[in-house]
Design a protein around this motif. Structure first.
Motif, PDB file in Angstrom:
ATOM      1  N   UNK A   1      -7.604 -22.421   1.216  1.00  0.00           N
ATOM      2  CA  UNK A   1      -6.082 -22.534   1.218  1.00  0.00           C
ATOM      3  C   UNK A   1      -5.784 -23.792  -0.016  1.00  0.00           C
ATOM      4  N   UNK A   2      -6.689 -24.016  -0.772  1.00  0.00           N
ATOM      5  CA  UNK A   2      -6.442 -24.982  -1.898  1.00  0.00           C
ATOM      6  C   UNK A   2      -5.507 -24.485  -2.975  1.00  0.00           C
ATOM      7  N   UNK A   3      -4.281 -24.922  -3.126  1.00  0.00           N
ATOM      8  CA  UNK A   3      -3.458 -24.510  -4.161  1.00  0.00           C
ATOM      9  C   UNK A   3      -3.699 -25.406  -5.580  1.00  0.00           C
ATOM     10  N   UNK A   4      -3.940 -26.411  -5.267  1.00  0.00           N
ATOM     11  CA  UNK A   4      -4.260 -27.639  -6.363  1.00  0.00           C
ATOM     12  C   UNK A   4      -5.383 -28.489  -6.173  1.00  0.00           C
TER      13      UNK A   4
ATOM     14  N   UNK B   1       1.625 -30.333  -8.834  1.00  0.00           N
ATOM     15  CA  UNK B   1       1.272 -29.876  -7.433  1.00  0.00           C
ATOM     16  C   UNK B   1       2.665 -29.038  -6.796  1.00  0.00           C
ATOM     17  N   UNK B   2       3.864 -29.400  -7.265  1.00  0.00           N
ATOM     18  CA  UNK B   2       4.932 -28.779  -6.816  1.00  0.00           C
ATOM     19  C   UNK B   2       4.863 -27.563  -7.457  1.00  0.00           C
ATOM     20  N   UNK B   3       4.765 -27.413  -8.849  1.00  0.00           N
ATOM     21  CA  UNK B   3       4.443 -26.182  -9.458  1.00  0.00           C
ATOM     22  C   UNK B   3       3.510 -25.048  -9.028  1.00  0.00           C
ATOM     23  N   UNK B   4       2.372 -25.526  -8.584  1.00  0.00           N
ATOM     24  CA  UNK B   4       1.432 -24.836  -8.195  1.00  0.00           C
ATOM     25  C   UNK B   4       1.792 -24.249  -6.708  1.00  0.00           C
ATOM     26  N   UNK B   5       2.419 -25.060  -5.831  1.00  0.00           N
ATOM     27  CA  UNK B   5       2.629 -24.606  -4.628  1.00  0.00           C
ATOM     28  C   UNK B   5       3.850 -23.686  -4.490  1.00  0.00           C
ATOM     29  N   UNK B   6       4.769 -23.994  -5.512  1.00  0.00           N
ATOM     30  CA  UNK B   6       5.867 -23.081  -5.614  1.00  0.00           C
ATOM     31  C   UNK B   6       5.589 -21.575  -6.047  1.00  0.00           C
ATOM     32  N   UNK B   7       4.570 -21.472  -6.781  1.00  0.00           N
ATOM     33  CA  UNK B   7       3.985 -20.415  -7.235  1.00  0.00           C
ATOM     34  C   UNK B   7       3.587 -19.427  -6.156  1.00  0.00           C
ATOM     35  N   UNK B   8       2.402 -20.473  -5.441  1.00  0.00           N
ATOM     36  CA  UNK B   8       1.816 -19.539  -4.308  1.00  0.00           C
ATOM     37  C   UNK B   8       2.893 -19.286  -3.153  1.00  0.00           C
ATOM     38  N   UNK B   9       3.684 -19.883  -3.033  1.00  0.00           N
ATOM     39  CA  UNK B   9       4.736 -19.200  -2.138  1.00  0.00           C
ATOM     40  C   UNK B   9       5.494 -18.265  -2.587  1.00  0.00           C
ATOM     41  N   UNK B  10       5.826 -18.302  -3.809  1.00  0.00           N
ATOM     42  CA  UNK B  10       6.528 -16.851  -3.976  1.00  0.00           C
ATOM     43  C   UNK B  10       5.516 -15.663  -4.366  1.00  0.00           C
ATOM     44  N   UNK B  11       4.307 -15.944  -4.696  1.00  0.00           N
ATOM     45  CA  UNK B  11       3.096 -15.114  -4.336  1.00  0.00           C
ATOM     46  C   UNK B  11       3.254 -14.425  -2.998  1.00  0.00           C
TER      47      UNK B  11
END
Length: 241
Positions: free
Chosen positions: A7-10, A227-237
């Motif tokens: 579950x690591x995004x970053x 961190x915000x960018x990586x997690x936003x991308x994960x959420x959209x995926x």
């Protein structure tokens, strides 16, 4: 068993041979929202430097892993979650495929194999220290990178495929090719992530985005953006966007 990194995004990679931005602490780094810390570097690694950073970071509630580059820099400390060990698939020097690992096993009687995992590295920036040290063949295209990712998972059972551009922002098509080839292996990406947009762009293709120099050069506010960018991308995926 679920992999620790599932579950690591970053990830923030901390180099013990470098300092943090003046006035910032390891507690500040741990509070950026990143999912884990990797402690390691290519040059200047010593046991003393590694121990200092490990002791400081394991005081906080965040996974901490050593990424060893040589046996002399490996430490064993309470609170350390384990070891993520690079295996450089496109290395020209086989020492970085098996030799360094053999030396660690030969010289260290205290390895916790239950907490030791490998990362199938594909090094792609020819001007980076890691490329020079490993004599990596960086002149490879998306098809070849995809093939490396496929054999890493299918032949060698690797659970992490690490696309390493180390210092420059990489080719998103190559990262996407690796991600498409890896069915269950987690794709890590490192290199040139300096702001929200870069983290978001690579986070659209890689499972986990890694920043390193950023924490030393720009500091925790810049890391927090990634961190915000990586997690936003994960959420959209996850939403199929």
């Amino acid at each position: 068993m679920t992999a620790p990194w599932a579950e690591w995004d970053h990830i923030v990679k901390i180099d013990p041979d470098k300092t943090l931005v003046e006035g910032e602490t390891f507690q500040d780094v741990c509070a950026t929202g990143t999912d884990a810390l990797e402690i390691g570097g290519t040059t200047g690694m010593t046991e003393e430097k590694m121990a200092r950073v490990v002791e400081a970071t394991t005081a906080y509630d965040i996974p901490v892993y050593i990424e060893p580059s040589n046996v002399g820099a490996v430490v064993h400390r309470e609170g350390l979650d384990g070891y993520l060990v690079p295996v450089v698939l496109n290395a020209g020097d086989v020492f970085w495929m098996t030799g360094a690992h053999k030396e660690w096993a030969r010289l260290d009687d205290d390895i916790d194999w239950g907490s030791t995992f490998t990362e199938a590295y594909i090094v792609l920036n020819p001007d980076s220290s890691v490329a020079r040290y490993t004599e990596a063949d960086c002149d490879i295209d998306a098809d070849e990178v995809a093939a490396y990712a496929e054999i890493a998972e299918r032949m060698f059972g690797q659970r992490i495929v690490y696309i390493e551009y180390s210092g420059i922002f990489g080719d998103t098509e190559i990262v996407r090719a690796a991600a498409d080839a890896a069915e269950e292996a987690r794709v890590f990406y490192g290199g040139g992530i300096g702001d929200y947009d870069a983290a978001y762009e690579m986070g659209r293709h890689a499972d986990t985005v890694i920043v390193g120099d950023l924490v030393h050069d720009e500091g925790v506010d810049a890391v927090r953006e990634t961190v915000e960018g990586a997690k936003d991308a994960k959420s959209e995926r996850a939403d199929g966007v």
